[in-house]
Design a protein around this motif. Structure first.
Motif, PDB file in Angstrom:
ATOM      1  N   VAL A  61      45.213  33.125  55.280  1.00 36.91           N
ATOM      2  CA  VAL A  61      43.927  33.698  56.261  1.00 36.91           C
ATOM      3  C   VAL A  61      42.840  33.683  55.463  1.00 36.91           C
ATOM      4  O   VAL A  61      41.516  33.242  55.730  1.00 36.91           O
ATOM      5  N   GLN A  62      42.934  34.289  54.031  1.00 41.92           N
ATOM      6  CA  GLN A  62      41.843  34.672  53.276  1.00 41.92           C
ATOM      7  C   GLN A  62      41.164  33.162  52.814  1.00 41.92           C
ATOM      8  O   GLN A  62      40.035  32.986  52.714  1.00 41.92           O
ATOM      9  N   ASP A  63      42.271  32.331  52.508  1.00 35.15           N
ATOM     10  CA  ASP A  63      41.699  30.771  52.226  1.00 35.15           C
ATOM     11  C   ASP A  63      41.019  30.200  53.232  1.00 35.15           C
ATOM     12  O   ASP A  63      39.835  29.418  52.485  1.00 35.15           O
ATOM     13  N   ILE A  86      43.886  20.079  56.866  1.00 34.12           N
ATOM     14  CA  ILE A  86      43.846  21.283  57.987  1.00 34.12           C
ATOM     15  C   ILE A  86      44.756  20.675  59.184  1.00 34.12           C
ATOM     16  O   ILE A  86      45.420  21.293  59.706  1.00 34.12           O
ATOM     17  N   VAL A  87      44.184  19.506  59.689  1.00 31.84           N
ATOM     18  CA  VAL A  87      44.856  18.705  60.801  1.00 31.84           C
ATOM     19  C   VAL A  87      46.334  18.567  60.345  1.00 31.84           C
ATOM     20  O   VAL A  87      47.211  18.766  61.334  1.00 31.84           O
ATOM     21  N   ALA A  88      46.753  18.294  59.216  1.00 27.90           N
ATOM     22  CA  ALA A  88      48.139  18.040  58.843  1.00 27.90           C
ATOM     23  C   ALA A  88      48.732  19.305  58.984  1.00 27.90           C
ATOM     24  O   ALA A  88      50.171  19.390  59.389  1.00 27.90           O
ATOM     25  N   GLU A 101      43.525  30.366  63.297  1.00 34.21           N
ATOM     26  CA  GLU A 101      42.761  30.031  62.247  1.00 34.21           C
ATOM     27  C   GLU A 101      42.401  28.827  61.852  1.00 34.21           C
ATOM     28  O   GLU A 101      41.214  28.550  61.468  1.00 34.21           O
ATOM     29  N   LEU A 102      43.231  27.766  61.993  1.00 35.45           N
ATOM     30  CA  LEU A 102      43.291  26.427  61.648  1.00 35.45           C
ATOM     31  C   LEU A 102      42.212  25.911  62.485  1.00 35.45           C
ATOM     32  O   LEU A 102      41.122  24.962  62.220  1.00 35.45           O
ATOM     33  N   VAL A 103      42.143  26.162  63.841  1.00 33.13           N
ATOM     34  CA  VAL A 103      41.262  25.642  64.686  1.00 33.13           C
ATOM     35  C   VAL A 103      39.839  26.034  64.582  1.00 33.13           C
ATOM     36  O   VAL A 103      38.759  25.323  64.452  1.00 33.13           O
ATOM     37  N   LYS A 104      39.819  27.311  64.299  1.00 35.21           N
ATOM     38  CA  LYS A 104      38.478  28.083  64.104  1.00 35.21           C
ATOM     39  C   LYS A 104      37.688  27.111  62.795  1.00 35.21           C
ATOM     40  O   LYS A 104      36.608  27.069  62.733  1.00 35.21           O
TER      41      LYS A 104
END
Length: 243
Positions: A61-63, A86-88, A101-104
């Motif tokens: 999350v921090q990364d 990130i998509v992977a 978090e990934l979508v954000k």
């Protein structure tokens, strides 16, 4: 007869209290307030030990937060590389919070791959992810994003997701956005009605207040007369659901 317990009973009560407090303190390494776990040196030590083997949730999350902060200064090549990574991750991630978090983060990486993944996330099985996807779609107000937000507003089974979609449509300056918002003018949920009307004000530049009949006439091609300014009593009545 004395009303006080015998001395040995008092001693046992004291020991029970001490042991109970000790169990409460030691029973959970994170303590009674999980949100304060980062202040607990034992938890931080555990995180550091875990990260020797693999990144922890906290570290991930921090990364991602750091990546979002750096995204505006990245080169197009870096945007492409991080988008692909990130998509992977998004495609194989099972945790709802991490998918959110990934979508954000994808919303800060202006690539075609990011946009396509965000559009797919609008159909995620979890409402939290769909809400984040709606927010992300508003940051790239193209025709496809508008169409998807309109579909979400009309068809999603979660009211909060529909609310975010209605608000996000307010970022578009397109007649199609007006038509997409029209479906919520007569919705049974006052919050959704008002959110849609607020977005209609932004999209059209018109202000018919929260008059459903006036907005209905407008989206059907009419030219309604703007309603008079509401009284304080009327404002309270129209906004009762905020209280």
């Amino acid at each position: 007869m004395s009303s006080h317990p015998p001395a040995y009973n008092r001693r046992w009560i004291c020991w029970a209290a001490v042991l109970g407090c000790g169990s409460f303190t030691l029973g959970c390494a994170e303590g009674p307030v999980p949100e304060l776990r980062s202040l607990n040196p034992w938890v931080t030590k555990d995180w550091n030990a875990d990260e020797a083997y693999a990144p922890t949730y906290h570290r991930k999350v921090q990364d991602l937060a750091d990546l979002r902060n750096r995204a505006p200064s990245m080169t197009p090549e870096e945007h492409q590389r991080f988008s692909a990574e990130i998509v992977a991750e998004l495609q194989k991630e099972e945790a709802v919070v991490m998918r959110t978090e990934l979508v954000k983060t994808l919303a800060t990486l202006p690539t075609e791959q990011s946009r396509a993944a965000i559009q797919m996330a609008a159909n995620d099985a979890d409402a939290y992810v769909r809400r984040q996807a709606c927010l992300a779609l508003a940051k790239n107000p193209d025709a496809t994003s508008l169409q998807i937000l309109g579909q979400v507003l009309a068809n999603d089974n979660d009211t909060d997701v529909r609310l975010v979609a209605a608000k996000s449509l307010g970022q578009f300056r397109d007649p199609q956005a007006t038509q997409a918002l029209a479906v919520a003018i007569d919705d049974n949920n006052p919050a959704l009605q008002h959110t849609a009307m607020d977005s209609l004000k932004s999209v059209t530049g018109k202000d018919y207040g929260y008059s459903a009949s006036a907005w209905r006439e407008y989206v059907q091609g009419g030219t309604p007369t703007p309603p008079p300014a509401p009284s304080l009593a009327q404002q309270f009545k129209e906004n009762w659901w905020w209280w």
